[in-house]
Write a protein that holds these residues in place. Structure first.
Motif, mmCIF file in Angstrom:
data_model
loop_
_atom_site.group_PDB
_atom_site.id
_atom_site.type_symbol
_atom_site.label_atom_id
_atom_site.label_comp_id
_atom_site.label_asym_id
_atom_site.label_seq_id
_atom_site.Cartn_x
_atom_site.Cartn_y
_atom_site.Cartn_z
ATOM 1 N N GLY A 138 0.824 -1.192 0.000
ATOM 2 C CA GLY A 138 0.000 0.000 0.000
ATOM 3 C C GLY A 138 0.863 1.249 0.000
ATOM 4 O O GLY A 138 2.063 1.215 -0.316
ATOM 5 N N ILE A 139 0.275 2.361 0.404
ATOM 6 C CA ILE A 139 0.993 3.628 0.377
ATOM 7 C C ILE A 139 2.234 3.593 1.266
ATOM 8 O O ILE A 139 3.288 4.129 0.905
ATOM 9 N N ILE B 179 -6.554 12.481 1.576
ATOM 10 C CA ILE B 179 -5.375 12.558 2.430
ATOM 11 C C ILE B 179 -5.313 13.959 3.028
ATOM 12 O O ILE B 179 -5.478 14.967 2.332
ATOM 13 N N ALA B 180 -5.113 14.026 4.352
ATOM 14 C CA ALA B 180 -5.166 15.294 5.069
ATOM 15 C C ALA B 180 -3.771 15.909 5.179
ATOM 16 O O ALA B 180 -2.810 15.227 5.526
ATOM 17 N N ALA B 181 -3.663 17.193 4.884
ATOM 18 C CA ALA B 181 -2.420 17.941 5.087
ATOM 19 C C ALA B 181 -2.748 19.425 5.013
ATOM 20 O O ALA B 181 -3.696 19.834 4.334
ATOM 21 N N ASN C 144 -8.197 7.531 18.864
ATOM 22 C CA ASN C 144 -9.155 7.641 17.755
ATOM 23 C C ASN C 144 -8.509 8.424 16.621
ATOM 24 O O ASN C 144 -8.099 9.564 16.803
ATOM 25 N N ARG C 145 -8.408 7.803 15.445
ATOM 26 C CA ARG C 145 -7.737 8.461 14.315
ATOM 27 C C ARG C 145 -8.591 9.578 13.741
ATOM 28 O O ARG C 145 -9.781 9.395 13.497
ATOM 29 N N LEU C 146 -7.956 10.724 13.492
ATOM 30 C CA LEU C 146 -8.613 11.800 12.764
ATOM 31 C C LEU C 146 -8.757 11.400 11.302
ATOM 32 O O LEU C 146 -7.838 10.844 10.698
ATOM 33 N N ALA C 147 -9.920 11.714 10.722
ATOM 34 C CA ALA C 147 -10.212 11.338 9.348
ATOM 35 C C ALA C 147 -9.088 11.740 8.386
ATOM 36 O O ALA C 147 -8.558 12.847 8.462
ATOM 37 N N SER C 148 -8.721 10.823 7.503
ATOM 38 C CA SER C 148 -7.743 11.038 6.419
ATOM 39 C C SER C 148 -6.319 11.289 6.898
ATOM 40 O O SER C 148 -5.470 11.708 6.109
ATOM 41 N N ASN C 149 -6.042 10.999 8.171
ATOM 42 C CA ASN C 149 -4.650 11.048 8.639
ATOM 43 C C ASN C 149 -3.909 9.746 8.354
ATOM 44 O O ASN C 149 -2.689 9.687 8.506
ATOM 45 N N SER C 150 -4.622 8.693 7.962
ATOM 46 C CA SER C 150 -3.971 7.391 7.799
ATOM 47 C C SER C 150 -3.035 7.362 6.597
ATOM 48 O O SER C 150 -1.893 6.909 6.701
ATOM 49 N N LEU C 151 -3.504 7.819 5.436
ATOM 50 C CA LEU C 151 -2.630 7.845 4.270
ATOM 51 C C LEU C 151 -1.419 8.736 4.517
ATOM 52 O O LEU C 151 -0.298 8.422 4.118
ATOM 53 N N LEU C 152 -1.645 9.839 5.226
ATOM 54 C CA LEU C 152 -0.544 10.750 5.523
ATOM 55 C C LEU C 152 0.485 10.086 6.432
ATOM 56 O O LEU C 152 1.692 10.247 6.230
ATOM 57 N N GLU C 153 0.019 9.349 7.428
ATOM 58 C CA GLU C 153 0.956 8.667 8.325
ATOM 59 C C GLU C 153 1.850 7.710 7.549
ATOM 60 O O GLU C 153 3.062 7.651 7.773
ATOM 61 N N GLY C 154 1.253 6.931 6.631
ATOM 62 C CA GLY C 154 2.056 6.014 5.842
ATOM 63 C C GLY C 154 3.127 6.724 5.039
ATOM 64 O O GLY C 154 4.276 6.270 4.950
ATOM 65 N N LEU C 155 2.765 7.862 4.458
ATOM 66 C CA LEU C 155 3.739 8.650 3.697
ATOM 67 C C LEU C 155 4.868 9.160 4.582
ATOM 68 O O LEU C 155 6.053 8.957 4.315
ATOM 69 N N VAL C 156 4.489 9.861 5.643
ATOM 70 C CA VAL C 156 5.474 10.577 6.466
ATOM 71 C C VAL C 156 6.437 9.617 7.145
ATOM 72 O O VAL C 156 7.671 9.806 7.102
ATOM 73 N N PHE C 157 5.930 8.562 7.778
ATOM 74 C CA PHE C 157 6.820 7.706 8.551
ATOM 75 C C PHE C 157 7.596 6.735 7.680
ATOM 76 O O PHE C 157 8.690 6.302 8.055
ATOM 77 N N SER C 158 7.113 6.413 6.483
ATOM 78 C CA SER C 158 7.928 5.638 5.548
ATOM 79 C C SER C 158 9.108 6.467 5.055
ATOM 80 O O SER C 158 10.216 5.953 4.883
ATOM 81 N N ARG C 159 8.870 7.732 4.823
ATOM 82 C CA ARG C 159 9.977 8.626 4.451
ATOM 83 C C ARG C 159 11.019 8.700 5.558
ATOM 84 O O ARG C 159 12.234 8.705 5.298
#
Length: 574
Positions: free
Chosen positions: A27-28, A64-66, A410-425
């Motif tokens: 995935g992302i 995706i939230a940013a 509790n996850r804030l909406a649309s923070n999940s895709l962002l987490e995958g991006l940021v912490f993989s980097r």
């Protein structure tokens, strides 16, 4: 929980490979890690249980939230994340997420992801539950995940240094004598003797395998989300954190009491565009529950729906989106030009949700959409530091399989895709300098029949138990009963060694750990709702439950941590 197997039974490896880094998941989170590592390590392998596009990322609808809008800031994004997290977030992790998020999204665009634009050519941003700003970037209306997945897969195909193993299930993490990573045992479906099991030696492993959605009978997650990454990490000695915080999405299409498996998601973005919840009498019930009403954080909306269902005896509530695309205060919802306007709006903004609803016999242009909460996202997982490192040397985790601390309770909406991006980097920044030498494996399986495995048929039993007793609404008696019943299933050995048995055992392992944490946390916080302890209790339960396995026994411990206080950045929402 002494029954848990130290390693899953499997055949002796029939083949051997090696890589510098193995990324588990496509995935992302996984593909971002692989793309960011290329050029820094010599040999990268991506292992995925199905095809590259089969994970959870492709199902992400909303976006995706940013903080990408002209009036938005990372500080405002931070506040919304902390409030949604109900005192359980790691403040430093949240600040990493929101400050590095905008650049991470821009890099995703550079890799070829095409997000929707407004007439002026700027990113079209919308709002979802818990957000005080329009900061959700989306693609093709409601197909954000599919577009991101497409762009990442094409980028990986242009990178010959990344080897891809599809239809390959990771059986176990292989450790060296020092307890660190030595590789993985992998089952390649349909290949070779001994069921295709092989050993891939590696200097580091990045888990990006997604969540635990198949723990429950009704879920928005695909069938591959059987908690494999969390389970193999637990068996290898890694610390799992916050497993009790499972987010139930409030607006999942209700298909009847007998529906099982992956259910159609009705994105929060539909409410962001103006849809609202009603009961069977047409009464709106979110006003007065939260200042954001229908756009309150997901745990609050899910609880409100469940309470209204219990009060009315109805099996579901309804989402009214029949007015979307109309001029404000228009009362003509079904006739003539108004109906055409609503239809055009749905076709442009939510074409896939529209098609899904109609495929299930509901036309949201003219009808209310039946909805009820269903399992959506695991806020807990493999505990990591700010650079994705787990407690096992050489093992990193990112995305939903990980617990980085950004989601809290509790996850804030649309923070999940962002987490995958940021912490993989971030993993790609530190991993090349931390590569271990290639280690000799200390062992790679029990090889004693099917010892430690439960039959694949047990999966449905586990799901039914978890949904009935450890779902949205929990209490001590129900969760304790779940632990007892799961223990009985654990005592039923499998007759054969196969993928179904491995998956059922993984789901059962994580279900037991999750239920144990849910029983011990005697409060209501975020997505963990105890009807027998209905209030948040920072005096006793501000902190985290950690599950660690050693010598075949899993132990649970609580570590105190001050509740995250969003007032540290109070005043930025102007």
């Amino acid at each position: 929980m002494k029954w848990l197997p130290g390693l899953l039974s499997s055949r002796d490896p029939g083949w051997t490979e090696s890589a510098d880094v193995i990324v588990v998941g496509s995935g992302i989170a996984g593909l971002t890690a692989a793309l960011r590592l290329r050029g820094q390590v010599e040999r990268i392998a991506v292992v995925t249980k199905d095809v590259l596009a089969a994970g959870s990322t492709q199902w992400a609808q909303g976006g995706i939230a940013a903080a990408l809008g002209p009036e938005d800031t990372p500080e405002q994004h931070e506040v919304d994340t902390l409030v949604a997290g109900a005192g359980g977030c790691d403040l430093d992790a949240v600040r990493v997420l929101v400050s590095e998020g905008p650049d991470a999204v821009r890099e995703l665009i550079d890799w070829g992801a095409n997000f929707d634009k407004d007439p002026a050519g700027n990113l079209s941003l919308t709002r979802e539950g818990g957000h005080h700003r329009d900061r959700i970037a989306h693609a093709n209306g409601d197909a954000t995940g599919a577009e991101i997945q497409r762009a990442l897969i094409e980028a990986v195909k242009r990178a010959p240094e990344i080897l891809v193993f599809e239809h390959a299930m990771v059986v176990d993490l292989v450790t060296a004598a020092d307890g660190g990573v030595a590789g993985l045992t992998i089952h390649v479906m349909g290949e070779g003797d001994a069921d295709g099991v092989g050993l891939v030696r590696a200097r580091a492993v990045v888990l990006a395998s997604g969540g635990l959605g198949q723990v429950f009978s009704q879920t928005t997650n695909p069938a591959v989300s059987t908690a494999d990454g969390m389970a193999i990490a637990l068996r290898a000695g890694a610390r799992l954190r916050d497993l009790e915080f499972v987010q139930f999405h409030p607006t999942v299409m209700y298909l009847g009491p007998d529906s099982r498996g992956q259910q159609p998601l009705i994105s929060e973005a539909v409410r962001g565009e103006g849809a609202f919840l009603v009961d069977g009498e047409g009464n709106r019930f979110m006003q007065g529950v939260h200042p954001l009403a229908d756009l309150a954080p997901r745990d609050i909306v899910s609880k409100a729906i469940m309470k209204r269902m219990l009060e009315t005896g109805q099996p579901n509530m309804w989402l009214d989106a029949r007015h979307l695309g109309l001029e404000p205060h228009s009362d003509d919802r079904v006739g003539g030009e108004a109906r055409a306007a609503v239809s055009r709006f749905w076709e442009r903004r939510f074409p896939n949700i529209l098609a899904s609803c109609r495929a299930h016999g509901v036309d949201p242009v003219t009808e209310l959409i039946p909805v009820a909460p269903a399992c959506h996202y695991a806020s807990g997982g493999v505990h990591t530091d700010l650079w994705g490192r787990s407690s096992v040397p050489g093992l990193y985790a990112t995305g939903e399989v990980a617990c980085s601390g950004v989601h809290g309770a509790n996850r804030l909406a649309s923070n999940s895709l962002l987490e995958g991006l940021v912490f993989s980097r971030r993993i790609a920044e530190v991993l090349p300098g931390e590569l271990r030498l290639l280690q000799e494996p200390a062992g790679h399986g029990t090889h004693e029949g099917s010892a430690g495995l439960v039959p694949g048929s047990a999966l449905k039993q586990v799901q039914e138990i978890m949904s009935a007793r450890v779902g949205v609404l929990r209490n001590a008696a129900g969760v304790a009963d779940a632990v007892s019943l799961l223990g009985e299933i654990a005592a039923t050995p499998a007759d054969t060694i196969d993928r179904a048995a491995w998956e059922a055992t993984n789901v059962l392992s994580i279900s037991l750990a999750l239920a144990d944490s849910a029983l011990r946390r005697e409060e209501t916080r975020g997505s963990h709702w105890r009807e027998d302890h209905p209030e948040r209790d920072d005096a006793h339960w501000a902190g985290h439950f950690d599950t660690v396995m050693s010598d075949g026994a899993a132990t649970l411990s609580f570590s105190e941590s001050p509740a995250t206080d969003p007032s540290a950045t109070e005043g930025v929402l102007t």
